[in-house]
Design a protein around this motif. Structure first.
Motif, PDB file in Angstrom:
ATOM      1  N   UNK A  44       0.827  -1.207   0.000  1.00  0.00           N
ATOM      2  CA  UNK A  44       0.000   0.000   0.000  1.00  0.00           C
ATOM      3  C   UNK A  44       0.863   1.260   0.000  1.00  0.00           C
ATOM      4  N   UNK A  45       1.954   1.241   0.781  1.00  0.00           N
ATOM      5  CA  UNK A  45       2.833   2.412   0.849  1.00  0.00           C
ATOM      6  C   UNK A  45       3.536   2.650  -0.491  1.00  0.00           C
ATOM      7  N   UNK A  46       4.059   1.589  -1.100  1.00  0.00           N
ATOM      8  CA  UNK A  46       4.732   1.728  -2.397  1.00  0.00           C
ATOM      9  C   UNK A  46       3.748   2.219  -3.459  1.00  0.00           C
ATOM     10  N   UNK A  47       2.542   1.677  -3.452  1.00  0.00           N
ATOM     11  CA  UNK A  47       1.525   2.092  -4.434  1.00  0.00           C
ATOM     12  C   UNK A  47       1.131   3.548  -4.236  1.00  0.00           C
ATOM     13  N   UNK A  48       0.991   3.976  -2.974  1.00  0.00           N
ATOM     14  CA  UNK A  48       0.605   5.358  -2.691  1.00  0.00           C
ATOM     15  C   UNK A  48       1.670   6.336  -3.160  1.00  0.00           C
ATOM     16  N   UNK A  49       2.945   5.972  -2.955  1.00  0.00           N
ATOM     17  CA  UNK A  49       4.035   6.841  -3.410  1.00  0.00           C
ATOM     18  C   UNK A  49       4.029   6.955  -4.938  1.00  0.00           C
ATOM     19  N   UNK A  50       3.873   5.820  -5.627  1.00  0.00           N
ATOM     20  CA  UNK A  50       3.835   5.829  -7.097  1.00  0.00           C
ATOM     21  C   UNK A  50       2.652   6.645  -7.599  1.00  0.00           C
ATOM     22  N   UNK A  51       1.491   6.488  -6.964  1.00  0.00           N
ATOM     23  CA  UNK A  51       0.303   7.233  -7.379  1.00  0.00           C
ATOM     24  C   UNK A  51       0.496   8.733  -7.177  1.00  0.00           C
ATOM     25  N   UNK A  52       1.068   9.123  -6.036  1.00  0.00           N
ATOM     26  CA  UNK A  52       1.298  10.544  -5.763  1.00  0.00           C
ATOM     27  C   UNK A  52       2.268  11.143  -6.770  1.00  0.00           C
ATOM     28  N   UNK A  53       3.320  10.396  -7.101  1.00  0.00           N
ATOM     29  CA  UNK A  53       4.284  10.893  -8.084  1.00  0.00           C
ATOM     30  C   UNK A  53       3.652  11.005  -9.473  1.00  0.00           C
ATOM     31  N   UNK A  54       2.811  10.042  -9.819  1.00  0.00           N
ATOM     32  CA  UNK A  54       2.166  10.073 -11.136  1.00  0.00           C
ATOM     33  C   UNK A  54       1.159  11.202 -11.261  1.00  0.00           C
ATOM     34  N   UNK A  55       0.577  11.620 -10.152  1.00  0.00           N
ATOM     35  CA  UNK A  55      -0.420  12.691 -10.191  1.00  0.00           C
ATOM     36  C   UNK A  55       0.191  14.077 -10.020  1.00  0.00           C
ATOM     37  N   UNK A  56       1.486  14.133  -9.712  1.00  0.00           N
ATOM     38  CA  UNK A  56       2.135  15.432  -9.499  1.00  0.00           C
ATOM     39  C   UNK A  56       2.255  16.192 -10.816  1.00  0.00           C
ATOM     40  N   UNK A  57       1.840  17.454 -10.785  1.00  0.00           N
ATOM     41  CA  UNK A  57       1.922  18.309 -11.974  1.00  0.00           C
ATOM     42  C   UNK A  57       2.946  19.410 -11.708  1.00  0.00           C
ATOM     43  N   UNK A  58       4.101  19.382 -12.380  1.00  0.00           N
ATOM     44  CA  UNK A  58       5.101  20.435 -12.158  1.00  0.00           C
ATOM     45  C   UNK A  58       4.606  21.789 -12.648  1.00  0.00           C
ATOM     46  N   UNK A  59       5.265  22.833 -12.196  1.00  0.00           N
ATOM     47  CA  UNK A  59       4.847  24.190 -12.565  1.00  0.00           C
ATOM     48  C   UNK A  59       4.916  24.394 -14.076  1.00  0.00           C
ATOM     49  N   UNK A  60       5.988  23.939 -14.687  1.00  0.00           N
ATOM     50  CA  UNK A  60       6.144  24.078 -16.136  1.00  0.00           C
ATOM     51  C   UNK A  60       5.651  22.810 -16.817  1.00  0.00           C
ATOM     52  N   UNK A  61       4.490  22.888 -17.415  1.00  0.00           N
ATOM     53  CA  UNK A  61       3.911  21.735 -18.099  1.00  0.00           C
ATOM     54  C   UNK A  61       3.072  22.207 -19.282  1.00  0.00           C
ATOM     55  N   UNK A  62       2.780  21.292 -20.149  1.00  0.00           N
ATOM     56  CA  UNK A  62       1.928  21.568 -21.308  1.00  0.00           C
ATOM     57  C   UNK A  62       0.534  21.039 -21.025  1.00  0.00           C
ATOM     58  N   UNK A  63      -0.473  21.868 -21.259  1.00  0.00           N
ATOM     59  CA  UNK A  63      -1.858  21.437 -21.044  1.00  0.00           C
ATOM     60  C   UNK A  63      -2.512  21.119 -22.391  1.00  0.00           C
ATOM     61  N   UNK A  64      -3.240  20.005 -22.394  1.00  0.00           N
ATOM     62  CA  UNK A  64      -4.007  19.621 -23.572  1.00  0.00           C
ATOM     63  C   UNK A  64      -5.426  19.293 -23.125  1.00  0.00           C
ATOM     64  N   UNK A  65      -6.407  19.913 -23.755  1.00  0.00           N
ATOM     65  CA  UNK A  65      -7.806  19.626 -23.457  1.00  0.00           C
ATOM     66  C   UNK A  65      -8.292  18.501 -24.376  1.00  0.00           C
ATOM     67  N   UNK A  66      -8.724  17.404 -23.763  1.00  0.00           N
ATOM     68  CA  UNK A  66      -9.165  16.232 -24.524  1.00  0.00           C
ATOM     69  C   UNK A  66     -10.690  16.177 -24.500  1.00  0.00           C
TER      70      UNK A  66
END
Length: 340
Positions: free
Chosen positions: A105-127
């Motif tokens: 659960x801890x490893x999965x939570x860390x991976x999920x949090x990292x995958x959902x992190x949006x850095x300040x400089x990013x490209x946005x695409x509306x789908x």
């Protein structure tokens, strides 16, 4: 437990683990990752797989040893000797799984949090999803809208996704993530492409008769190539804005409503094959016995009014009848004004 018994258990366990690991490793269960998020998901997958293999090998070793060592003879109807539970063993097989589940659960939570992190400089695409097409808009580039998702290599992209009709689901297997698009709700997905290539986009939510045809592609490009592509697209839009026949408004309506995903039309640069080739509209209108403009308008608002030979009814949705008049007029003019 005697040393010989322990050695036999370990040997059987190692043999079972080796066979199971071979099946897990050498069979290509997962596609080759093409994003950093997929790498993290794969790490969790293999972490859990390693734990599962170890537990499976232990259980199978004990079962096989017990079957061989304690099997009863064909004519033995006697009861087994009375036994008493082993408190230490019961504590172990309760505590160890609890620890393993907590670690997973801890490893999965860390991976999920990292995958959902949006850095300040990013490209946005509306789908945008609708029966049965995808469209992708880039707000950073004056709302550039296309039917194929183009992404720059190693740049984090935030996909803001919504549906115009029913529930759809966005999935690129090599990106390792899947996200539903629900009417009335904006969902999102973060992708950081790490490998150049062209990858299939599929809808994984049964969304109607044309569900199997709701496909597009995600093209990962080098940053310089992506910038050049954006410039070329913006120049094409600017050229359309200066031209008659619907101009930029017609092209925008064509792209924003997903027409490019299903139809080939040279003035829009689209190459879809799900629906009829729109470069042949005059011939189609002639076969239908209608004036070109009336035929095109009727085909948009009532797609089943005329079905071109070789195509199925009920694939193109009838939702386009609700297009604003100004947008519908621009689209009709764009589709008819360039025909010869």
């Amino acid at each position: 437990m005697r040393r010989g018994v322990l050695v036999r258990l370990v040997a059987v366990g190692l043999a079972v683990a080796a066979v199971t690991l071979a099946v897990a490793v050498f069979v290509p269960w997962l596609p080759k990752p093409a994003s950093k998020q997929a790498d993290r998901i794969d790490f969790v997958f293999w972490f859990v797989t390693a734990i599962s293999v170890a537990i499976f090998a232990l259980v199978v070793a004990v079962i096989l040893y017990s079957v061989v060592r304690f099997r009863a003879g064909p004519d033995d109807d006697s009861d087994g000797a009375p036994i008493h539970g082993n408190t230490g063993l019961e504590i172990a097989w309760t505590a160890v799984p609890a620890v393993l589940v907590t670690v997973i659960a801890a490893v999965s939570a860390v991976a999920l949090a990292q995958n959902e992190h949006v850095p300040k400089n990013h490209l946005r695409v509306n789908v945008t999803a609708q029966q049965f097409a995808w469209s992708f808009a880039y707000p950073k580039y004056r709302g550039l809208t296309v039917s194929e998702l183009r992404l720059p290599l190693d740049e984090t992209v935030l996909l803001k996704m919504h549906s115009l009709d029913v529930i759809h689901s966005f999935w690129v297997p090599q990106f390792g993530q899947k996200q539903d698009l629900v009417p009335g709700i904006t969902t999102q997905l973060v992708i950081t492409p790490k490998r150049l290539g062209t990858y299939s986009i599929v809808c994984t939510e049964l969304c109607g008769e044309g569900h199997a045809l709701m496909r597009s592609v995600a093209i990962v490009m080098r940053p310089a190539a992506f910038t050049a592509w954006v410039t070329a697209q913006q120049q094409a839009v600017a050229k359309a804005n200066q031209a008659p026949a619907g101009g930029g408004a017609g092209l925008a309506a064509f792209n924003n409503n997903g027409c490019a995903a299903c139809h080939t039309y040279k003035p829009a640069g689209s190459t879809g094959t799900t629906g009829p080739d729109l470069d042949n509209l005059p011939a189609d209108a002639k076969r239908a016995g209608q004036p070109l403009g009336a035929f095109v308008r009727a085909s948009i608002v009532d797609p089943n009014a005329y079905i071109e030979k070789g195509y199925q009814p009920n694939i193109m949705p009838s939702t386009f009848k609700s297009l604003p008049k100004q947008q519908l007029d621009a689209l009709v003019q764009f589709l008819t004004g360039t025909q010869k």
